[in-house]
Design an enzyme around this catalytic site. Structure first.
Site, PDB file in Angstrom:
ATOM      1  N   ARG A 246       0.837  -1.204   0.000  1.00 14.27           N
ATOM      2  CA  ARG A 246       0.000   0.000   0.000  1.00 14.27           C
ATOM      3  C   ARG A 246       0.869   1.249   0.000  1.00 14.27           C
ATOM      4  NH1 ARG A 246      -4.926   1.462  -1.353  1.00 14.27           N
ATOM      5  NH2 ARG A 246      -5.396  -0.703  -0.806  1.00 14.27           N
TER       6      ARG A 246
ATOM      7  N   ASN B 290      -2.105  -4.205   8.671  1.00 10.17           N
ATOM      8  CA  ASN B 290      -3.130  -5.214   8.451  1.00 10.17           C
ATOM      9  C   ASN B 290      -3.556  -5.234   6.991  1.00 10.17           C
ATOM     10  OD1 ASN B 290      -5.061  -7.286   9.367  1.00 10.17           O
ATOM     11  ND2 ASN B 290      -4.689  -6.375  11.378  1.00 10.17           N
TER      12      ASN B 290
ATOM     13  N   HIS C  18      -5.470  -3.629   4.750  1.00  6.47           N
ATOM     14  CA  HIS C  18      -5.348  -2.494   3.836  1.00  6.47           C
ATOM     15  C   HIS C  18      -3.896  -2.123   3.604  1.00  6.47           C
ATOM     16  CE1 HIS C  18      -6.093   1.644   2.250  1.00  6.47           C
ATOM     17  NE2 HIS C  18      -7.126   1.032   1.701  1.00  6.47           N
ATOM     18  N   CYS C  19      -3.086  -2.200   4.645  1.00  4.75           N
ATOM     19  CA  CYS C  19      -1.661  -1.857   4.523  1.00  4.75           C
ATOM     20  C   CYS C  19      -0.927  -2.766   3.535  1.00  4.75           C
ATOM     21  CB  CYS C  19      -0.976  -1.977   5.872  1.00  4.75           C
ATOM     22  SG  CYS C  19      -1.649  -0.956   7.183  1.00  4.75           S
ATOM     23  N   THR C  20      -1.376  -4.006   3.426  1.00  2.94           N
ATOM     24  CA  THR C  20      -0.662  -4.965   2.575  1.00  2.94           C
ATOM     25  C   THR C  20      -1.038  -4.856   1.104  1.00  2.94           C
ATOM     26  OG1 THR C  20      -2.325  -6.730   2.709  1.00  2.94           O
ATOM     27  CG2 THR C  20      -0.690  -6.628   4.490  1.00  2.94           C
TER      28      THR C  20
END
Length: 342
Positions: free
Chosen positions: A90, A330, A332-334
């Site tokens: 992201r 989590n 969304h970050c990935t």
């Protein structure tokens, strides 16, 4: 010329995706390398959940390609080998923008590992251009350090972010707020920036907005809130709620706010884990939502219930939010969405 000059703009995350990108963890860069297998299984769960809705491309370092490929039998999961330092695509991947004719391009931001926190980051900074070249996608190089997790857009000209992150001197110390805002407008084709104050307590990204608030639709924002005055997040969320109440979007609308209760405070090795339901990810026809179990069972239920009510046409697909959170992020970050080309 800038994307705005060529009529490119960043679509909202809920618009149709061609695919999702996700980077595989690199043991050498992990905060807890002894948890590599557990974290890898968490990533595999996320990939398989997303693959129920749309194609997934997993960015894998060459040395890990064979073992990662063996984890997936899904026909719409493919492996793209690119050396990288860390696993948060992201933030170091391109931000996709789309033109009036449906042509997709990518914004290549500068990346410095969240203000120089994790060296080296040279491989991560080089990933976005490689991805864009691989898919034959036009590239716009932006002159500022920016992470995808630090912004959300509504697709109608409004961008949501935090001062804690974008104005942090560890990102773009020689740029003013107005200059940063101007670059966002030129590269993402937005006209209004809504500035929240801080992100969640304990967030080592310096307050990424994707942990605390996001657009649910134009004119509608979801925010994770805290009702305990003794918790650091109480003052943070009260301030941000006030700012949202005073804001208007690019179309002149006042904002409706949907509140999600935060999970119970959880620590690991005396550090607060940044548990957030707002780190969910829109996929085609669904939402992939991290849930945390145990003491969070009730807030898990409430979050899933609230999102289902907000998006009745979407399937809420939950995943174990504890699987990778100790590494700092989590779902969304990935991930990073590539808008569908027309």
């Amino acid at each position: 010329m800038y994307p705005r000059d060529m009529q490119y703009s960043m679509p909202a995350e809920w618009t149709e995706h061609e695919r999702t990108f996700i980077s595989w963890p690199v043991r050498a860069s992990m905060v807890y390398p002894d948890m590599y297998e557990q974290v890898s299984e968490g990533y595999a769960q996320i990939v398989k959940a997303i693959a129920e809705f749309e194609p997934v491309t997993v960015i894998v370092s060459p040395d890990d390609a064979e073992q990662v490929r063996s984890r997936f039998t899904e026909t719409n999961v493919d492996i793209l080998t690119i050396p990288h330092n860390d696993a948060w695509f992201r933030d170091n991947g391109p931000t996709f923008v789309v033109g009036e004719n449906g042509e997709v391009a990518g914004v290549n931001w500068k990346f410095n590992a969240w203000g120089g926190k994790y060296a080296p980051w040279d491989l991560d900074d080089a990933v976005a251009p490689i991805v864009l070249e691989h898919y034959g996608i036009k590239r716009f190089d932006a002159p500022l350090v920016m992470e995808g997790g630090s912004l959300h857009v509504d697709g109608e000209g409004t961008l949501l972010t935090t001062e804690e992150c974008l104005l942090n001197p560890n990102r773009n110390p020689d740029m003013t707020r107005e200059q940063i805002e101007d670059e966002l407008k030129k590269f993402l084709n937005v006209s209004t920036v809504i500035w929240l104050n801080k992100g969640l307590s304990g967030d080592e990204t310096d307050g990424h907005v994707d942990n605390i608030a996001c657009f649910a639709a134009p004119g509608k924002v979801i925010m994770q809130v805290c009702d305990d005055p003794e918790d650091d997040n109480y003052a943070i969320t009260q301030e941000n709620l006030q700012r949202l109440a005073e804001a208007t979007d690019a179309q002149g609308r006042k904002l409706e706010v949907i509140k999600l209760q935060q999970p119970p405070l959880t620590t690991y090795e005396d550090s607060r884990l940044t548990l957030s339901y707002l780190n969910f990810y829109f996929v085609n026809g669904g939402i992939v939502l991290p849930v945390f179990g145990g003491a969070a069972a009730e807030t898990d239920r409430l979050a899933e219930q609230a999102l289902q009510a907000a998006f009745p046409e979407r399937r809420i697909r939950t995943v174990d939010g504890m699987a990778i959170i100790r590494e700092g992020g989590n779902v969304h970050c990935t991930t990073q969405q590539m808008t569908a080309r027309k």
